[in-house]
Design an enzyme around this catalytic site. Sequence first.
Site, mmCIF file in Angstrom:
data_model
loop_
_atom_site.group_PDB
_atom_site.id
_atom_site.type_symbol
_atom_site.label_atom_id
_atom_site.label_comp_id
_atom_site.label_asym_id
_atom_site.label_seq_id
_atom_site.Cartn_x
_atom_site.Cartn_y
_atom_site.Cartn_z
ATOM 1 N N SER A 62 -119.195 -9.663 -57.691
ATOM 2 C CA SER A 62 -119.629 -10.919 -57.964
ATOM 3 C C SER A 62 -120.683 -10.968 -57.050
ATOM 4 C CB SER A 62 -118.845 -11.849 -58.279
ATOM 5 O OG SER A 62 -119.411 -13.089 -57.997
ATOM 6 N N GLU A 98 -116.117 -4.563 -70.618
ATOM 7 C CA GLU A 98 -116.559 -5.901 -71.426
ATOM 8 C C GLU A 98 -118.004 -5.479 -72.186
ATOM 9 O OE1 GLU A 98 -115.979 -9.799 -68.918
ATOM 10 O OE2 GLU A 98 -116.842 -8.118 -67.663
#
Length: 462
Positions: free
Chosen positions: A279, A292
């Site tokens: 992140s 994802e």
Amino acid sequence: MASENLWAGRFRESLAEIAHRFSSSIALDGRLYREDIAGSIAHVRMLGATGVLAVDEATRIATALEEIRGEIERGELELDARHEDVHMAIEGRLIEKLGPGGGALHTARSRNDQVALDERLYLRSALDGLADAITELQRVLLKCAEEHAGTLMPGYTHTQRAQPVLLAHHLLAYASMFDRDRERLLDCRRRTNRSPLGAAALAGTSFAIDRMMVAGELGFDGIVENSMDAVSDRDYIIEAVAACSITMMHLSRIAEDLVLWSTPEFGFVTIGDAFTTGSSIMPQKKNPDMAELVRGRTGRVYGSLISLLTMMKGLPLAYNRDMQEDKGPMFEAIDTTRDALAIMAPMLASSTFHGTRMASQADAGFSLATEVADYLVRRGLPFREAHHITGRVVAHCVERGCALNDLDPVAFRTFSPLFEEDIAEYLRPATSIALKGSAGSTAPAEVQRQLAHWRGVLGARA
Ligand code: ARG
């Protein structure tokens, strides 16, 4: 500016610039140049062999087509928006090279059968590629399953712990699903692998062509017999995209397992660093982005399927320009499925499954309650009653905040006199799975049988 169109004979005005841009498909179908040239070479050779064209004329055209392929490959001939589509671009270049004689190539042919041919050639090899990619993924699943042939984990229904299973069993469920996907793709390949060429615009042709010869040369199993059918259907693309959609649905589910299992809350798997991202703000994060994205891109393929079905549903026979819109969804579906398969295999191979953690959860959440009910059934109680009594035992444990195996046989007997000392043995996940003797179950012996099956099947494939 658009070059003069090859079909412009009956027109006094040239096509409006905006109409040209609106209708040009070369940005998409330029990808089909190899198929288009292979089809044209087979066609012109046949025209030579059947005497429709002189042999040396046919040879001259075939040679020039090969040169054009080289020009495109070397980036010398740009397939750009000046052209209406890939067919016109190549034919235009041919005429540029050979003079008006190049125009003989299009004898006994229409772009309607030509485009269907190109798509069938493209799809045939795309389907083979997908089938191979599935085999690769199945091999990874088998390897993980072999490494975890003895790893216990909770099996889930409703994302609630249900009954203990072996991790290998869970993984091999996907091996079975992907095997059906592969069958569907290869089954669709059979119907795709027929040559539409020679249907011409829709009615066939008055020239004495040999459709079977072209089909044979291009490796087709035969021809699409009815000439109107040959140019007016796209069911082979729709089938392929439907098979891709189902494959993506399976990929999306395994991706979802990885996403869920890699949360600290589950702690079942760690996906390799090479397939996870960090992140930009939270330094501790290790996100399962590739999984994802597999899940997220599934929508593209479903969207392609709906586009194609909708595009086709109201079309009168035979060819209609609407059908040019088939290429975007076809490429989108094939590319997306190919990419998703290509990333799933190494991502799974990079993943570490945490067997100890999984096993520690295998008997949590009363996942052995069914064993208790089955125990009572084996001692003569009808299942419904056994289910009810076991439910009361579970409620008792919930109240006391304990697990089933915290109760001793005496405590069990307060619920039914049928419980004996040996009830403790049934409160172990290993016993639970070993007792599942039914075919295809998660019992170690059955899982071994599945492993042997897949070793045989996958070992026999190229
Ligand atoms: N670009 C067209 C397509 O993809 C080729 C066929 C055009 N045929 C025609 N009659 N305009 O469908």
